[in-house]
Design an enzyme around this catalytic site. Sequence first.
Site, PDB file in Angstrom:
ATOM      1  N   HIS A 231      12.755 -36.647  13.356  1.00 27.56           N
ATOM      2  CA  HIS A 231      13.133 -37.560  14.437  1.00 27.56           C
ATOM      3  C   HIS A 231      14.631 -37.852  14.415  1.00 27.56           C
ATOM      4  O   HIS A 231      15.058 -38.951  14.057  1.00 27.56           O
ATOM      5  CB  HIS A 231      12.318 -38.853  14.342  1.00 27.56           C
TER       6      HIS A 231
ATOM      7  N   CYS B 248       5.610 -32.472   5.730  1.00 27.83           N
ATOM      8  CA  CYS B 248       6.103 -32.916   4.423  1.00 27.83           C
ATOM      9  C   CYS B 248       4.929 -32.973   3.440  1.00 27.83           C
ATOM     10  O   CYS B 248       3.864 -33.512   3.760  1.00 27.83           O
ATOM     11  CB  CYS B 248       6.743 -34.297   4.538  1.00 27.83           C
TER      12      CYS B 248
ATOM     13  N   HIS C  34       2.438 -43.020  16.720  1.00 30.88           N
ATOM     14  CA  HIS C  34       3.387 -42.232  15.920  1.00 30.88           C
ATOM     15  C   HIS C  34       2.726 -40.902  15.543  1.00 30.88           C
ATOM     16  O   HIS C  34       1.547 -40.861  15.195  1.00 30.88           O
ATOM     17  CB  HIS C  34       3.801 -43.002  14.666  1.00 30.88           C
TER      18      HIS C  34
ATOM     19  N   GLU D 231       2.784 -39.007  13.005  1.00 36.45           N
ATOM     20  CA  GLU D 231       2.146 -38.898  11.689  1.00 36.45           C
ATOM     21  C   GLU D 231       0.753 -39.542  11.712  1.00 36.45           C
ATOM     22  O   GLU D 231      -0.204 -39.006  11.147  1.00 36.45           O
ATOM     23  CB  GLU D 231       3.024 -39.569  10.632  1.00 36.45           C
TER      24      GLU D 231
ATOM     25  N   SER E 140      10.862 -43.816  12.591  1.00 36.86           N
ATOM     26  CA  SER E 140      10.187 -45.006  12.060  1.00 36.86           C
ATOM     27  C   SER E 140      10.933 -45.576  10.858  1.00 36.86           C
ATOM     28  O   SER E 140      11.203 -46.774  10.775  1.00 36.86           O
ATOM     29  CB  SER E 140       8.748 -44.654  11.677  1.00 36.86           C
ATOM     30  N   ASN E 141      11.297 -44.713   9.910  1.00 41.18           N
ATOM     31  CA  ASN E 141      11.918 -45.261   8.691  1.00 41.18           C
ATOM     32  C   ASN E 141      13.274 -45.886   8.992  1.00 41.18           C
ATOM     33  O   ASN E 141      13.660 -46.864   8.358  1.00 41.18           O
ATOM     34  CB  ASN E 141      11.973 -44.190   7.589  1.00 41.18           C
TER      35      ASN E 141
HETATM   36 FE1  SF4 Z   1       8.423 -36.814   3.557  1.00 38.47          FE
HETATM   37 FE2  SF4 Z   1       9.049 -39.383   3.205  1.00 38.47          FE
HETATM   38 FE3  SF4 Z   1      10.825 -37.723   4.148  1.00 38.47          FE
HETATM   39 FE4  SF4 Z   1       8.741 -38.412   5.668  1.00 38.47          FE
HETATM   40  S1  SF4 Z   1      10.393 -39.747   4.967  1.00 38.47           S
HETATM   41  S2  SF4 Z   1       9.591 -36.362   5.430  1.00 38.47           S
HETATM   42  S3  SF4 Z   1       7.141 -38.563   4.082  1.00 38.47           S
HETATM   43  S4  SF4 Z   1       9.896 -37.627   2.092  1.00 38.47           S
END
Ligand code: SF4
Length: 334
Positions: free
Chosen positions: A56, A111, A139, A141, A238-239
């Site tokens: 993303h 991942c 989302h 995922e 998201s992160n």
């Molecule tokens: Fe993998 Fe975490 Fe990176 Fe997502 S944020 S791709 S789950 S390591």
Amino acid sequence: MSSSAVPAAGADPTSKRVLLAKPRGYCAGVDRAVQTVEQALDHYGAPVYVRKQIVHNLHVVQALEERGAVFVEENAEVPEGALVVFSAHGVAPEVHEQAAARGLRTIDATCPLVTKVHQEARRFAKDDYDILLIGHEGHEEVVGTSGEAPANITLVDGPESVAGVEVRDPERVVWLSQTTLSVDETLETVGALREKFPLLQSPPSDDICYATQNRQAAVKAIAPQVELFLVVGSANSSNSVRMVEVALTAGAKASYLVENAAAIDPAWLDGVTTVGVSSGASVPEILVDGALRLLAEQGYGIVEEVAHTEERLTFALPRELRRELGATRVVSGG
Ligand code: SF4
């Protein structure tokens, strides 16, 4: 760059400065996914189809497009027999089935830490558990993980949605989660679920991945010391969005998500002495460099890197690509 938040001896504490979080930017899963598309382009030539954004981040997607990647939403848009890469966020089993039905060649760049959650979902579904999947509705995922066991999985989108959750057997219920959630909010959601279902089981290991946890912890360490916290990242990451929330909760007076340096509004800097900077797990460092250059032009030339954790994890490329590259080397070497 210093590796501590403590100003160097003699430094004027009222000087404008940047506290730069470490770790930031690319995680092992994103690095692997981007490399997968790059290597597929090198090996097979363009076009290489990619279902959904590989990660993303707009900059990454545009750079790969320029090299010949073609991003599609669904397998149906990929010509029969062509090569398609599945993104880092993972796909439901039915996406693999659709691809096989169209005769597509596939490389799965999911991942490995998302794959781990898929495996947990399959295992608990096989044992007939109700699985409460904490995550954000819609989302990619979450869509992919839910597809592993749709009859067993109920989505729980934050603590406020716990009241409406029903299960078949409160003695056979487990929670799993999306990998990129806020650690603190997830604990809150789990607490609320456990009040309702005291026998709720936890996942065998953390579902929120190391990269998400480390980036949030690094933001938390800096946020109380800054008037402004800038997180470089795309709005659908998201992160990255969670890092802005963490910065605000941890004490930053203001925090913004910015796609790149051009998105920084100079008005945000009025009266600000210390700016925190970090970037989401899908963000290349070149975008952080751009933000730091802009801040330097505005007088924030002192950059102190605040190291929270060293990250060394790397993942091997997807098996199907490794096999192909290895096979080619043998052929070309012979
Ligand atoms: Fe993998 Fe975490 Fe990176 Fe997502 S944020 S791709 S789950 S390591």
